[in-house]
Design a protein around this motif. Structure first.
Motif, mmCIF file in Angstrom:
data_model
loop_
_atom_site.group_PDB
_atom_site.id
_atom_site.type_symbol
_atom_site.label_atom_id
_atom_site.label_comp_id
_atom_site.label_asym_id
_atom_site.label_seq_id
_atom_site.Cartn_x
_atom_site.Cartn_y
_atom_site.Cartn_z
ATOM 1 N N GLY A 293 -20.756 21.320 -15.212
ATOM 2 C CA GLY A 293 -20.752 22.181 -16.387
ATOM 3 C C GLY A 293 -20.513 21.456 -17.694
ATOM 4 O O GLY A 293 -19.583 21.810 -18.425
ATOM 5 N N PRO A 294 -21.337 20.453 -18.047
ATOM 6 C CA PRO A 294 -21.136 19.717 -19.302
ATOM 7 C C PRO A 294 -21.436 20.595 -20.525
ATOM 8 O O PRO A 294 -22.575 20.692 -20.971
ATOM 9 N N ARG A 295 -20.401 21.222 -21.059
ATOM 10 C CA ARG A 295 -20.567 22.182 -22.157
ATOM 11 C C ARG A 295 -20.737 21.490 -23.505
ATOM 12 O O ARG A 295 -21.378 22.005 -24.421
ATOM 13 N N HIS A 296 -20.135 20.328 -23.650
ATOM 14 C CA HIS A 296 -20.156 19.633 -24.941
ATOM 15 C C HIS A 296 -19.989 18.141 -24.695
ATOM 16 O O HIS A 296 -19.553 17.721 -23.624
ATOM 17 N N PHE A 297 -20.360 17.328 -25.687
ATOM 18 C CA PHE A 297 -20.147 15.895 -25.588
ATOM 19 C C PHE A 297 -20.111 15.296 -26.986
ATOM 20 O O PHE A 297 -20.506 15.942 -27.964
ATOM 21 N N ALA A 298 -19.643 14.065 -27.079
ATOM 22 C CA ALA A 298 -19.587 13.368 -28.360
ATOM 23 C C ALA A 298 -20.040 11.931 -28.188
ATOM 24 O O ALA A 298 -19.648 11.254 -27.229
ATOM 25 N N LEU A 299 -20.874 11.470 -29.116
ATOM 26 C CA LEU A 299 -21.237 10.057 -29.179
ATOM 27 C C LEU A 299 -20.156 9.327 -29.959
ATOM 28 O O LEU A 299 -19.768 9.755 -31.051
ATOM 29 N N ILE A 300 -19.671 8.232 -29.408
ATOM 30 C CA ILE A 300 -18.640 7.444 -30.068
ATOM 31 C C ILE A 300 -19.307 6.520 -31.096
ATOM 32 O O ILE A 300 -20.364 5.961 -30.817
ATOM 33 N N PRO A 301 -18.724 6.365 -32.296
ATOM 34 C CA PRO A 301 -19.309 5.471 -33.299
ATOM 35 C C PRO A 301 -19.633 4.097 -32.708
ATOM 36 O O PRO A 301 -18.829 3.506 -31.997
#
Length: 346
Positions: A293-301
């Motif tokens: 259930g990957p609801r959200h994610f963030a790319l790291i700088p």
């Protein structure tokens, strides 16, 4: 590489630490929990102030709230500032404008688009403006009414795009920087039953990428100077051979403007695309999300790591990015209650 500090929101209860502060080690991708704070029910979505010194979280419940906090990563402190009504049930998304002076939010069940002032001390002011969406769509289970799901600023402009899952529309609003008033400008219709959810802009060109939750597709648009969207491309996010249930959730463009990523819940994967010169996309492939259930994610700088909030498996997964632009290895997995949002503190 140095460390990066992250905030996560969740569907935790008020008695649990629903908002957490994390440190990501730049060489290994290891995530370390620094602290958490409770006292807020289902703090699902987070918007970080441009200064990185404060943030606002939504309490995604009926008759929900918007809650502001100071954050001090190096001293491992999060301090609540104040709360305001979300002006509708289930606030699903919140954004802070580029000046840091206005807070814009949407309520999924209330069908409202709302504007609050943000003060220098980080406090949320009283409601300044509100617009209510009406209508529905062909999917009677999901589109019984209007359901605005996100509000995101067009970079460099006082224009905001609202993706409405219930009405299959993406609307452009102009924000009055003096009063907070919203003026409707344009609306573009997606495929019937698509369910637009979130979108992400190219960092230097006039393109925006939109993820459709219900039919698991991605749409590419060109953005005019006035904020009008012109359709360029439609792509699937799961293979034609997949017969299970799936809803797509988050979308992000890499900071170098080379790649687009979107998450699938059900197929539990991250879809990767390469951006062409004309803004259209070439499909690269699918990578397991490191959980369910990957609801959200963030790319790291730096675009070397991608941190995924896997709601159903109660995990955060750190994925290593390959030189081809795709996530390639799950380097680290940590347990945390129902994570649904990951935000980098700038």
């Amino acid at each position: 590489m140095t460390s990066t500090y992250l905030l996560t929101g969740s569907y935790a209860s008020e008695k649990e630490q629903g908002i957490k502060l994390w440190e990501l080690e730049g060489m290994t991708g290891e995530l370390t929990e620094l602290m958490g704070i409770g006292g807020i029910e289902r703090p699902s979505f987070i918007a970080v102030h441009p200064t990185g010194t404060s943030f606002v979280a939504t309490s995604e419940v009926g008759d929900g709230q918007l809650v502001s906090y100071w954050v001090h990563p190096t001293t491992k402190k999060i301090v609540e500032i104040n709360r305001q009504s979300s002006n509708g049930d289930h606030p699903a998304h919140v954004t802070i404008d580029e000046t840091g002076q206005w807070l814009l939010s949407v309520t999924y069940s209330g069908a409202t688009v709302n504007v609050h002032p943000l003060y220098a001390d980080g406090a949320i002011g009283d409601l300044a403006a509100s617009v209510k969406h009406e209508g529905g769509g062909p999917n009677k289970n999901r589109q019984d009414a209007a359901h605005p799901h996100s509000i995101i600023q067009i970079p460099g402009k006082n224009l905001f795009l609202v993706s409405d899952l219930g009405t299959d529309t993406i609307s452009t609003y102009k924000l009055d920087a003096g009063t907070g008033a919203l003026t409707f400008k344009y609306a573009v219709q997606t495929e019937a039953g698509a369910g637009p959810r979130h979108l992400s802009f190219h960092p230097s060109k006039a393109f925006v990428y939109s993820v459709n939750e219900i039919n698991s597709t991605l749409m590419v648009y060109k953005v005019s100077q006035e904020g009008k969207l012109d359709f360029l491309q439609l792509l699937p996010l799961v293979p034609d051979s997949y017969e299970g249930e799936n809803t797509s959730a988050e979308i992000a463009v890499s900071s170098d403007g080379c790649f687009v990523y979107a998450s699938n819940r059900g197929y539990d994967s991250i879809a990767s695309f390469a951006i062409q010169e004309n803004g259209t996309l070439e499909t690269l492939g699918l990578t397991e999300s490191g959980g369910e259930g990957p609801r959200h994610f963030a790319l790291i700088p730096g675009n070397e790591w991608l941190v995924v909030a896997n709601e159903n498996s109660h995990t955060l997964a750190t994925l290593k990015m390959s030189c081809s632009g795709m996530p390639c290895i799950v380097e680290n997995i940590v347990q945390t209650t129902a994570p649904v949002c990951v935000k980098v503190i700038k």
